[in-house]
Scaffold this motif. Structure first.
Motif, PDB file in Angstrom:
ATOM      1  N   THR A   1       0.669  -1.335   0.608  1.00  0.00           N
ATOM      2  CA  THR A   1      -0.211   0.060  -0.612  1.00  0.00           C
ATOM      3  C   THR A   1       0.807   1.227   0.263  1.00  0.00           C
ATOM      4  O   THR A   1       1.957   1.003   0.370  1.00  0.00           O
ATOM      5  N   HIS A   2       0.342   2.235  -0.140  1.00  0.00           N
ATOM      6  CA  HIS A   2       0.931   3.459  -0.216  1.00  0.00           C
ATOM      7  C   HIS A   2       2.101   4.104   0.600  1.00  0.00           C
ATOM      8  O   HIS A   2       2.962   5.166   1.810  1.00  0.00           O
ATOM      9  N   ALA A   3       0.926   3.683   2.827  1.00  0.00           N
ATOM     10  CA  ALA A   3       1.657   3.922   3.612  1.00  0.00           C
ATOM     11  C   ALA A   3       2.754   3.030   4.001  1.00  0.00           C
ATOM     12  O   ALA A   3       3.315   3.448   4.414  1.00  0.00           O
ATOM     13  N   ALA A   4       2.253   1.758   3.283  1.00  0.00           N
ATOM     14  CA  ALA A   4       3.322   1.177   3.916  1.00  0.00           C
ATOM     15  C   ALA A   4       4.888   1.588   3.001  1.00  0.00           C
ATOM     16  O   ALA A   4       6.102   1.136   3.525  1.00  0.00           O
ATOM     17  N   MET A   5       4.860   2.451   1.985  1.00  0.00           N
ATOM     18  CA  MET A   5       5.495   2.756   1.226  1.00  0.00           C
ATOM     19  C   MET A   5       5.955   4.278   1.974  1.00  0.00           C
ATOM     20  O   MET A   5       7.259   4.614   1.333  1.00  0.00           O
ATOM     21  N   ASP A   6       5.610   4.814   2.763  1.00  0.00           N
ATOM     22  CA  ASP A   6       5.837   6.098   2.855  1.00  0.00           C
ATOM     23  C   ASP A   6       7.386   6.017   3.881  1.00  0.00           C
ATOM     24  O   ASP A   6       7.395   5.406   4.157  1.00  0.00           O
ATOM     25  N   GLY A   7       7.981   7.515   3.753  1.00  0.00           N
ATOM     26  CA  GLY A   7       9.397   7.410   3.696  1.00  0.00           C
ATOM     27  C   GLY A   7      10.308   6.510   2.390  1.00  0.00           C
ATOM     28  O   GLY A   7      11.667   6.225   2.782  1.00  0.00           O
ATOM     29  N   ILE A   8       9.687   6.006   2.106  1.00  0.00           N
ATOM     30  CA  ILE A   8      10.477   5.011   0.727  1.00  0.00           C
ATOM     31  C   ILE A   8      10.434   5.922  -0.462  1.00  0.00           C
ATOM     32  O   ILE A   8       9.651   5.996  -0.900  1.00  0.00           O
ATOM     33  N   GLU A   9      11.120   6.518  -1.158  1.00  0.00           N
ATOM     34  CA  GLU A   9      11.061   7.008  -2.226  1.00  0.00           C
ATOM     35  C   GLU A   9      10.476   5.779  -3.425  1.00  0.00           C
ATOM     36  O   GLU A   9      11.525   4.650  -3.615  1.00  0.00           O
TER      37      GLU A   9
END
Length: 86
Positions: free
Chosen positions: A11-19
């Protein structure tokens, strides 16, 4: 998963902080359950999971390894060393 050379579907939330929008690597992302299922099927059917995983690992090594972070700190410390009055 990326550090272990596994493809990332998240999900987008899981990728938060990762470009997640660079030339080296792009994880498959969606916030919709059915889209995530379709993405997983596509990755498995196309068989490009090894290539996707290797790109993710390369990105982790380039941006999140100890060496990557310590080199930035080292540059900072060298700059601040010149500011110290002796």
């Amino acid at each position: 998963a990326m550090a272990m050379a596994k493809p990332v579907v998240a999900t987008h939330a899981a990728m938060d902080g990762i470009e997640n929008d660079n030339e080296e690597f792009k994880a498959y992302t969606s916030d919709l359950e059915q889209e995530l299922i379709q993405i997983c099927k596509k990755v498995l059917i196309n068989g490009d999971y090894e290539q996707l995983g290797n790109k993710g690992r390369k990105m982790v090594l380039n941006y999140f390894s100890w060496e990557s972070h310590l080199s930035k700190i080292s540059k900072y410390l060298k700059k601040t060393d010149n500011l110290i009055v002796k």
